[in-house]
Design a protein around this motif. Structure first.
Motif, PDB file in Angstrom:
ATOM      1  N   LYS A  16       0.806  -1.229   0.000  1.00  0.00           N
ATOM      2  CA  LYS A  16       0.000   0.000   0.000  1.00  0.00           C
ATOM      3  C   LYS A  16       0.843   1.284   0.000  1.00  0.00           C
ATOM      4  CE  LYS A  16      -3.610   2.403   2.582  1.00  0.00           C
ATOM      5  NZ  LYS A  16      -4.400   2.418   3.806  1.00  0.00           N
ATOM      6  N   PRO A  17       1.930   1.386   0.798  1.00  0.00           N
ATOM      7  CA  PRO A  17       2.728   2.622   0.756  1.00  0.00           C
ATOM      8  C   PRO A  17       3.323   2.927  -0.628  1.00  0.00           C
ATOM      9  CG  PRO A  17       3.199   1.414   2.763  1.00  0.00           C
ATOM     10  CD  PRO A  17       2.364   0.509   1.902  1.00  0.00           C
ATOM     11  N   ILE A  23       0.238   7.142  -6.606  1.00  0.00           N
ATOM     12  CA  ILE A  23      -0.992   7.893  -6.871  1.00  0.00           C
ATOM     13  C   ILE A  23      -0.829   9.376  -6.535  1.00  0.00           C
ATOM     14  CG2 ILE A  23      -3.376   8.216  -6.083  1.00  0.00           C
ATOM     15  CD1 ILE A  23      -3.468   5.114  -5.756  1.00  0.00           C
ATOM     16  N   ASN A  24      -0.093   9.706  -5.469  1.00  0.00           N
ATOM     17  CA  ASN A  24      -0.043  11.087  -4.953  1.00  0.00           C
ATOM     18  C   ASN A  24       1.268  11.821  -5.173  1.00  0.00           C
ATOM     19  OD1 ASN A  24      -2.719  11.273  -3.503  1.00  0.00           O
ATOM     20  ND2 ASN A  24      -1.885   9.421  -2.589  1.00  0.00           N
ATOM     21  N   ARG A  25       2.209  11.235  -5.883  1.00  0.00           N
ATOM     22  CA  ARG A  25       3.545  11.827  -5.983  1.00  0.00           C
ATOM     23  C   ARG A  25       3.579  13.182  -6.674  1.00  0.00           C
ATOM     24  NH1 ARG A  25       5.189   7.184  -9.935  1.00  0.00           N
ATOM     25  NH2 ARG A  25       4.330   8.038 -11.855  1.00  0.00           N
ATOM     26  N   ASN A  36      -1.036  14.743   0.924  1.00  0.00           N
ATOM     27  CA  ASN A  36      -1.698  13.443   0.846  1.00  0.00           C
ATOM     28  C   ASN A  36      -0.913  12.292   1.473  1.00  0.00           C
ATOM     29  OD1 ASN A  36      -4.011  14.361  -0.687  1.00  0.00           O
ATOM     30  ND2 ASN A  36      -2.523  14.729  -2.303  1.00  0.00           N
ATOM     31  N   TYR A  37       0.326  12.520   1.867  1.00  0.00           N
ATOM     32  CA  TYR A  37       1.092  11.460   2.500  1.00  0.00           C
ATOM     33  C   TYR A  37       2.236  12.017   3.330  1.00  0.00           C
ATOM     34  CZ  TYR A  37       4.605  11.789  -1.308  1.00  0.00           C
ATOM     35  OH  TYR A  37       5.555  12.205  -2.202  1.00  0.00           O
ATOM     36  N   ALA A  87       3.881   6.876   2.643  1.00  0.00           N
ATOM     37  CA  ALA A  87       4.166   6.577   1.242  1.00  0.00           C
ATOM     38  C   ALA A  87       5.623   6.180   1.080  1.00  0.00           C
ATOM     39  CB  ALA A  87       3.857   7.794   0.374  1.00  0.00           C
ATOM     40  N   ALA A  88       5.857   5.284   0.144  1.00  0.00           N
ATOM     41  CA  ALA A  88       7.209   4.814  -0.135  1.00  0.00           C
ATOM     42  C   ALA A  88       7.461   4.891  -1.639  1.00  0.00           C
ATOM     43  CB  ALA A  88       7.372   3.383   0.356  1.00  0.00           C
TER      44      ALA A  88
END
Length: 169
Positions: A16-17, A23-25, A36-37, A87-88
């Motif tokens: 998920k990360p 999606i949000n980068r 968003n993260y 996020a990763a």
């Protein structure tokens, strides 16, 4: 037996990360700030600050009290919510994201144990400003906790401490 659905659900959770980053980068507003993260580094910095300031770290001379511990636990809940949005950008950060989540659980446990023990346990641990003395009569014990995985609630209890090596040895 483990079903294919269980395997797929776990894979989705683990990765998920990476998906969250993908999606949000493009939503970065300044430097590495993204509404968003949070990155694993940002989360680790927040966790370290919470432990230091509320659970008796070096910047507060290893001193804490019930009020600070309860405020810290409230802030830990906020961080826990934010960790759902960690996020990763690569496999290395994915490892760091999961390490952060596990560190958060360990830190939360330390908060609960420190709050449960109504004493100062020094040298080597912390000062409780509201219980300034070592109290071996009541607290020369192990503290045992259980965390309900569904609710996140802790139960705490004392367990006997046995010395298997003589103090004079």
């Amino acid at each position: 037996m483990v079903s294919d659905k269980q395997i797929n659900d776990r894979k989705e959770e683990i990765y998920k990360p990476l998906e969250h980053y993908t999606i949000n980068r493009n939503e970065v507003v300044a430097g590495t700030v993204n509404p968003n993260y949070i990155s694993p580094r940002q989360g680790l910095d927040r966790l370290q600050k919470l432990m230091d300031e509320y659970c008796g770290g070096v910047t507060v001379n290893y001193m804490t009290n019930e009020k600070l511990l309860n405020i810290g636990l409230q802030k830990m809940k906020l961080l826990e919510e934010d960790l759902e949005k960690v996020a990763a950008q690569d496999i290395h950060e994915l490892l760091r994201a999961w390490e952060l989540k596990h560190r958060h659980l360990a830190a939360e446990s330390v908060f609960h144990h420190t709050l449960f023990r109504k004493e100062t346990r020094w040298p080597g641990y912390y000062y409780r400003g509201d219980y300034m003395k070592v109290n071996d009569d009541d607290w020369h014990v192990l503290t045992v906790s259980r965390r309900d995985p569904e609710t996140g609630e802790y139960t705490m209890e004392k367990a006997p401490l046995y010395h298997i090596v003589e103090k004079d040895a």
